[in-house]
Design an enzyme around this catalytic site. Structure first.
Site, PDB file in Angstrom:
ATOM      1  N   LYS A 197       0.848  -1.183   0.000  1.00 30.35           N
ATOM      2  CA  LYS A 197       0.000   0.000   0.000  1.00 30.35           C
ATOM      3  C   LYS A 197       0.886   1.235   0.000  1.00 30.35           C
ATOM      4  CE  LYS A 197      -3.476   2.391   2.673  1.00 30.35           C
ATOM      5  NZ  LYS A 197      -4.437   2.302   3.759  1.00 30.35           N
ATOM      6  N   LYS A 250      -2.168  -1.498  -3.843  1.00 28.85           N
ATOM      7  CA  LYS A 250      -3.038  -0.315  -3.775  1.00 28.85           C
ATOM      8  C   LYS A 250      -2.206   0.943  -3.865  1.00 28.85           C
ATOM      9  CE  LYS A 250      -5.912   2.002  -0.439  1.00 28.85           C
ATOM     10  NZ  LYS A 250      -6.363   2.041   0.921  1.00 28.85           N
TER      11      LYS A 250
HETATM   12  C1  PBG Z   1      -7.096   3.094   5.515  1.00 26.58           C
HETATM   13  C2  PBG Z   1      -7.558   3.130   4.117  1.00 26.58           C
HETATM   14  C3  PBG Z   1      -7.427   4.184   3.201  1.00 26.58           C
HETATM   15  C4  PBG Z   1      -8.015   3.761   2.030  1.00 26.58           C
HETATM   16  C5  PBG Z   1      -8.525   2.509   2.237  1.00 26.58           C
HETATM   17  N1  PBG Z   1      -8.213   2.119   3.535  1.00 26.58           N
HETATM   18  C6  PBG Z   1      -6.853   5.524   3.398  1.00 26.58           C
HETATM   19  C7  PBG Z   1      -5.419   5.671   3.650  1.00 26.58           C
HETATM   20  O1  PBG Z   1      -4.685   4.738   3.872  1.00 26.58           O
HETATM   21  O2  PBG Z   1      -4.953   6.802   3.650  1.00 26.58           O
HETATM   22  C8  PBG Z   1      -8.098   4.583   0.776  1.00 26.58           C
HETATM   23  C9  PBG Z   1      -8.974   4.041  -0.270  1.00 26.58           C
HETATM   24  C10 PBG Z   1      -9.309   4.997  -1.341  1.00 26.58           C
HETATM   25  O3  PBG Z   1      -8.684   6.054  -1.534  1.00 26.58           O
HETATM   26  O4  PBG Z   1     -10.253   4.694  -2.055  1.00 26.58           O
HETATM   27  N2  PBG Z   1      -8.128   2.667   6.358  1.00 26.58           N
END
Ligand code: PBG
Length: 324
Positions: A197, A250
Site C-alpha cells: 500500500k 493499492k
Molecule cells: C485506511 C484506508 C485508506 C483507504 C482505504 N483504507 C486511506 C489511507 O490509507 O490513507 C483509501 C482508499 C481509497 O482512496 O479509495 N483505512
C-alpha cells in the site's frame, strides 16, 4: 502476393473476432464494492469528491448490499465513520460500533451470498486520522497499534465479517490478527492483507468520505514509497509468511508493474484497489466530456486484471456490473 503487415489486424476486424481472441476478460465476479456507513445520520450523505458514492445509513447500506447481490457482485468492503472519534479510535473495536452493527445488519439479510470484507484500520476512528496510536513525537507506535488491531479483528469477526482486511501497514499486523482470530476460534476467517500500500496522493477523496482532514494525511513513515517496487515484494513476502490468505496492491493503475511482479512470486489471490482518486479522475474528466467514462472504466479495470490481479476493489463496481 502476401501482406504480412496485415496479420495482426485481421483478427481485429469484427467484435466477435475480437471477443474470440481476447486474452483477458473482466467479469462481475472480479468486482468488490467499497461502501461507507456513517453513524448518526438520518439520510445518506453525498461525498462531493466521489460523485455517485455516499455515506450510507445502516438501512440504506443494507439496501445497497442487496442491490449489489442482485447484480452478481460477490463481495463488498465496509468502512465505518463513527460519531465520536478519539485518540485510540476505540469505536473500531466496540461491539456496538458502527461497522460491527452494519456487519450484523448485512449478514442477516445477505447471509453467505455476498462476502463481507471488513477494512481493519483506525484512521476513520481517530481524531488525528492516522492508522495507529501516535507516540509523543507524532510517529505512529507500531506495536501499541497491533494490540488495537487484535481487538478489532475479533470484534469484526464476531459481528459477521467473512474476510478481515488490515489496511494500516503496521509491521507484524497479519500475524497479530491471525493470532487474535485463532484465539477466538475464527480459524476459517481469511485475511486479505493490504500488503503493498503506497503513500499515494490518490486517497484524497477517501479522506472526505471518512471525514478525515487532508492536512493530516502524510503517511509516508508507514505506507510505501512510490519509487519502490522491489520493496513491495518484501512486504508481500512478509505478509505471506505471517499467514495472509490473499494480498493486495493499492492503488491499482499506477502500480500495474507491482501487480505483475507480485503475480510472479505468489499463487495466492491478488487483489488490487482502484482507489478513490482513480475513480474521481475518471468521473471528473468524463463530466467535462473529455473522455468516455464508461470506456475508460472498462479499460482501466481490464488492465488491472491483465497485469495479474484476481479481483478489484472499485467504486466503479456497481456501474461496471451493469455494463457487463
Ligand atoms: C485506511 C484506508 C485508506 C483507504 C482505504 N483504507 C486511506 C489511507 O490509507 O490513507 C483509501 C482508499 C481509497 O482512496 O479509495 N483505512
Amino acid at each position: 502476393m502476401t501482406f504480412p503487415q496485415h496479420r495482426l489486424r485481421r483478427l481485429r476486424s469484427t467484435p466477435s473476432l475480437r471477443r474470440l481472441v481476447a486474452e483477458t476478460s473482466l467479469n462481475v465476479d472480479d468486482l468488490v464494492a467499497p461502501l461507507f456507513v456513517r453513524e448518526g445520520i438520518a439520510e445518506p450523505q453525498e461525498i462531493k469528491s466521489l460523485p455517485g458514492v455516499v455515506q450510507h445509513t445502516r438501512s440504506s447500506l443494507v439496501k445497497e448490499v442487496q442491490e449489489l447481490r442482485d447484480l452478481g457482485i460477490p463481495a463488498v468492503v465496509l468502512f465505518g465513520i463513527p460519531e465520536k472519534k478519539d485518540a485510540m479510535g476505540s469505536e473500531s473495536w466496540n461491539p456496538k460500533g458502527i461497522v460491527q452493527e452494519a456487519l450484523r445488519d448485512c449478514k442477516q439479510v445477505v447471509g453467505e451470498e455476498v462476502a463481507l470484507i471488513a477494512d481493519l484500520c483506525v484512521d476513520e476512528y481517530t481524531e488525528h486520522g492516522h492508522c495507529g496510536v501516535l507516540r509523543e513525537d507524532g510517529f505512529v507506535d507500531n506495536d501499541a497499534t497491533l494490540d488495537l488491531y487484535r481487538k478489532i479483528a475479533t470484534a469484526q469477526a464476531e459481528a459477521g465479517a467473512d474476510i478481515i482486511a488490515p489496511s494500516g501497514m503496521m509491521d507484524g499486523q497479519v500475524r497479530a490478527i491471525r493470532e487474535s482470530l485463532d484465539e477466538s476460534h475464527f480459524y476459517n476467517t481469511p485475511i486479505l492483507a493490504y500488503s503493498a500500500k503506497y503513500a499515494s496522493g490518490l486517497y484524497g477523496p477517501f479522506r472526505e468520505a471518512v471525514n478525515v482532514s487532508l492536512e493530516n494525511s502524510d503517511r509516508k513513515s508507514y505506507q510505501q514509497d512510490w519509487r519502490n517496487a522491489r520493496e513491495a515484494l518484501e512486504e508481500i513476502s512478509a505478509d505471506l509468511a505471517e499467514g495472509a490468505d490473499m494480498i493486495m496492491v493499492k492503488p491499482a493503475v499506477p502500480y500495474l508493474d507491482v501487480i505483475t511482479k507480485a503475480r510472479e512470486i505468489t499463487n495466492v489471490p491478488i487483489a488490487a484497489y482502484h482507489v478513490s482518486g482513480e475513480y474521481s479522475m475518471i468521473k471528473a474528466a468524463s463530466e467535462k466530456g473529455w473522455i468516455d467514462g464508461c470506456q475508460v472504466a472498462l479499460e482501466q479495470l481490464t488492465a488491472v486484471k491483465r497485469a495479474g490481479a484476481n479481483f478489484i476493489l472499485t467504486y466503479l463496481a456497481k456501474e461496471t456490473a451493469k455494463l457487463l
